[in-house]
Design a protein around this motif. Structure first.
Motif, PDB file in Angstrom:
ATOM      1  N   UNK A   1     -54.587  25.039  13.642  1.00 43.58           N
ATOM      2  CA  UNK A   1     -54.714  23.742  13.843  1.00 43.58           C
ATOM      3  C   UNK A   1     -53.527  23.012  14.289  1.00 43.58           C
ATOM      4  N   UNK A   2     -53.925  21.671  14.557  1.00 42.82           N
ATOM      5  CA  UNK A   2     -52.817  21.106  15.302  1.00 42.82           C
ATOM      6  C   UNK A   2     -51.622  20.719  14.287  1.00 42.82           C
ATOM      7  N   UNK A   3     -50.379  21.343  14.838  1.00 40.44           N
ATOM      8  CA  UNK A   3     -49.229  21.256  13.888  1.00 40.44           C
ATOM      9  C   UNK A   3     -48.966  19.700  13.552  1.00 40.44           C
ATOM     10  N   UNK A   4     -48.073  19.412  12.712  1.00 42.03           N
ATOM     11  CA  UNK A   4     -47.719  17.978  12.457  1.00 42.03           C
ATOM     12  C   UNK A   4     -46.856  17.617  13.472  1.00 42.03           C
ATOM     13  N   UNK A   5     -46.561  16.346  13.919  1.00 39.00           N
ATOM     14  CA  UNK A   5     -45.560  15.891  14.667  1.00 39.00           C
ATOM     15  C   UNK A   5     -44.329  16.076  14.074  1.00 39.00           C
ATOM     16  N   UNK A   6     -43.435  16.446  15.187  1.00 40.12           N
ATOM     17  CA  UNK A   6     -42.210  16.773  14.808  1.00 40.12           C
ATOM     18  C   UNK A   6     -41.294  16.009  15.793  1.00 40.12           C
ATOM     19  N   UNK A   7     -39.931  15.850  15.348  1.00 40.18           N
ATOM     20  CA  UNK A   7     -38.689  15.230  16.219  1.00 40.18           C
ATOM     21  C   UNK A   7     -38.838  15.612  17.798  1.00 40.18           C
ATOM     22  N   UNK A   8     -38.302  14.912  18.369  1.00 39.04           N
ATOM     23  CA  UNK A   8     -38.246  15.093  19.899  1.00 39.04           C
ATOM     24  C   UNK A   8     -37.263  16.463  20.018  1.00 39.04           C
ATOM     25  N   UNK A   9     -36.418  16.672  19.140  1.00 40.14           N
ATOM     26  CA  UNK A   9     -35.685  18.023  19.493  1.00 40.14           C
ATOM     27  C   UNK A   9     -36.269  19.266  19.340  1.00 40.14           C
ATOM     28  N   UNK A  10     -37.300  19.271  18.562  1.00 38.82           N
ATOM     29  CA  UNK A  10     -38.101  20.559  18.562  1.00 38.82           C
ATOM     30  C   UNK A  10     -39.360  20.578  19.041  1.00 38.82           C
ATOM     31  N   UNK A  11     -39.831  19.812  19.974  1.00 36.68           N
ATOM     32  CA  UNK A  11     -40.907  19.748  20.511  1.00 36.68           C
ATOM     33  C   UNK A  11     -41.796  21.296  21.201  1.00 36.68           C
ATOM     34  N   UNK A  12     -40.894  21.696  21.922  1.00 34.41           N
ATOM     35  CA  UNK A  12     -41.256  23.101  22.608  1.00 34.41           C
ATOM     36  C   UNK A  12     -41.081  24.386  21.875  1.00 34.41           C
ATOM     37  N   UNK A  13     -40.753  24.302  20.702  1.00 37.05           N
ATOM     38  CA  UNK A  13     -40.671  25.340  19.837  1.00 37.05           C
ATOM     39  C   UNK A  13     -41.609  25.617  18.777  1.00 37.05           C
ATOM     40  N   UNK A  14     -42.664  26.513  18.881  1.00 38.83           N
ATOM     41  CA  UNK A  14     -43.583  26.707  17.910  1.00 38.83           C
ATOM     42  C   UNK A  14     -43.061  27.061  16.583  1.00 38.83           C
ATOM     43  N   UNK A  15     -42.078  27.830  16.401  1.00 40.05           N
ATOM     44  CA  UNK A  15     -41.404  28.319  15.031  1.00 40.05           C
ATOM     45  C   UNK A  15     -40.924  27.196  14.327  1.00 40.05           C
ATOM     46  N   UNK A  16     -40.944  26.049  14.851  1.00 39.63           N
ATOM     47  CA  UNK A  16     -40.493  24.882  14.124  1.00 39.63           C
ATOM     48  C   UNK A  16     -41.747  23.891  13.702  1.00 39.63           C
ATOM     49  N   UNK A  17     -42.904  24.644  13.817  1.00 41.43           N
ATOM     50  CA  UNK A  17     -44.160  23.946  13.490  1.00 41.43           C
ATOM     51  C   UNK A  17     -44.379  23.872  12.189  1.00 41.43           C
TER      52      UNK A  17
ATOM     53  N   UNK B   1     -43.240  13.151   8.713  1.00 44.50           N
ATOM     54  CA  UNK B   1     -43.605  13.826   7.152  1.00 44.50           C
ATOM     55  C   UNK B   1     -42.180  14.367   6.743  1.00 44.50           C
ATOM     56  N   UNK B   2     -42.264  14.515   5.717  1.00 50.53           N
ATOM     57  CA  UNK B   2     -40.998  15.359   4.952  1.00 50.53           C
ATOM     58  C   UNK B   2     -41.311  16.813   4.747  1.00 50.53           C
ATOM     59  N   UNK B   3     -40.232  17.637   5.376  1.00 48.38           N
ATOM     60  CA  UNK B   3     -40.554  19.112   5.222  1.00 48.38           C
ATOM     61  C   UNK B   3     -40.512  19.531   3.896  1.00 48.38           C
ATOM     62  N   UNK B   4     -39.951  18.865   2.916  1.00 44.33           N
ATOM     63  CA  UNK B   4     -39.816  19.343   1.508  1.00 44.33           C
ATOM     64  C   UNK B   4     -40.870  18.775   0.629  1.00 44.33           C
ATOM     65  N   UNK B   5     -42.193  18.244   1.280  1.00 48.11           N
ATOM     66  CA  UNK B   5     -43.220  17.744   0.504  1.00 48.11           C
ATOM     67  C   UNK B   5     -44.095  19.124   0.112  1.00 48.11           C
ATOM     68  N   UNK B   6     -44.424  19.017  -0.957  1.00 48.25           N
ATOM     69  CA  UNK B   6     -45.088  20.376  -1.591  1.00 48.25           C
ATOM     70  C   UNK B   6     -46.385  20.799  -0.603  1.00 48.25           C
ATOM     71  N   UNK B   7     -47.011  20.052  -0.125  1.00 43.64           N
ATOM     72  CA  UNK B   7     -48.039  20.353   0.901  1.00 43.64           C
ATOM     73  C   UNK B   7     -47.740  20.663   2.170  1.00 43.64           C
ATOM     74  N   UNK B   8     -46.631  20.677   2.689  1.00 45.47           N
ATOM     75  CA  UNK B   8     -46.028  20.975   3.965  1.00 45.47           C
ATOM     76  C   UNK B   8     -45.588  22.416   4.035  1.00 45.47           C
ATOM     77  N   UNK B   9     -46.224  23.235   4.766  1.00 43.86           N
ATOM     78  CA  UNK B   9     -45.512  24.459   4.857  1.00 43.86           C
ATOM     79  C   UNK B   9     -45.124  25.044   6.460  1.00 43.86           C
ATOM     80  N   UNK B  10     -44.155  25.737   6.570  1.00 46.36           N
ATOM     81  CA  UNK B  10     -43.920  26.156   8.016  1.00 46.36           C
ATOM     82  C   UNK B  10     -44.917  27.345   8.577  1.00 46.36           C
ATOM     83  N   UNK B  11     -44.958  27.314   9.918  1.00 47.37           N
ATOM     84  CA  UNK B  11     -45.682  28.514  10.403  1.00 47.37           C
ATOM     85  C   UNK B  11     -45.329  29.871   9.868  1.00 47.37           C
ATOM     86  N   UNK B  12     -44.093  30.255   9.672  1.00 48.25           N
ATOM     87  CA  UNK B  12     -43.569  31.429   9.218  1.00 48.25           C
ATOM     88  C   UNK B  12     -44.069  31.607   7.790  1.00 48.25           C
TER      89      UNK B  12
END
Length: 134
Positions: free
Chosen positions: A54-70, A17-28
């Motif tokens: 809910x289940x966060x969106x899939x992210x790149x392998x680099x940030x898998x274990x960091x919930x702050x990047x959800x 997904x694109x983080x700059x999509x209008x309907x995508x929000x970070x956990x923070x």
């Protein structure tokens, strides 16, 4: 010292997904929205907080274990988004000072994020359903 990446990681690995999509929000962003609106509109604030559970969106392998990047896709109706924008705008955000500069900047960015979603929702509406501006 070399960096070790997971075996399935490549520099081209990107989230689905694109983080700059209008309907995508970070956990923070969602949690800060919850904090700002919970006294003013507890039911809507709880709806926003529940998105984070809910289940966060899939992210790149680099940030898998960091919930702050959800990141989460937000599925709200236009009236809810309007209420969020109005609620955030009416917040008593103090004038910037060294003590609260971060909160002021974050609140303004949050208003921009939700306004972007509202505008996108309006653009996606059929012409006859769009709000009319004088």
């Amino acid at each position: 010292m070399s960096l070790k990446f997971p075996p399935h990681y490549s520099p081209d690995t990107k989230p689905a997904y694109r983080e700059d999509s209008a309907d995508i929000f970070s956990r923070g962003s969602l949690m800060f929205t919850y904090e700002l609106l919970r006294k003013q509109n507890p039911e809507l604030a709880l709806t926003i907080r529940n998105i984070v559970h809910t289940q966060p969106l899939e992210k790149s392998a680099l940030g898998i274990n960091n919930k702050n990047t959800d990141h989460f896709r937000v599925h709200l109706n236009p009236d809810q988004v309007r209420t969020i924008v109005e609620g955030l705008i009416t917040q008593d955000i103090p004038s910037p000072s060294p003590e609260n500069m971060g909160k002021v900047i974050m609140a303004k960015a949050l208003i921009d994020e939700w306004t972007k979603l509202a505008r996108t929702m309006i653009q996606d509406m059929p012409e006859e359903q769009r709000p009319h501006t004088p």
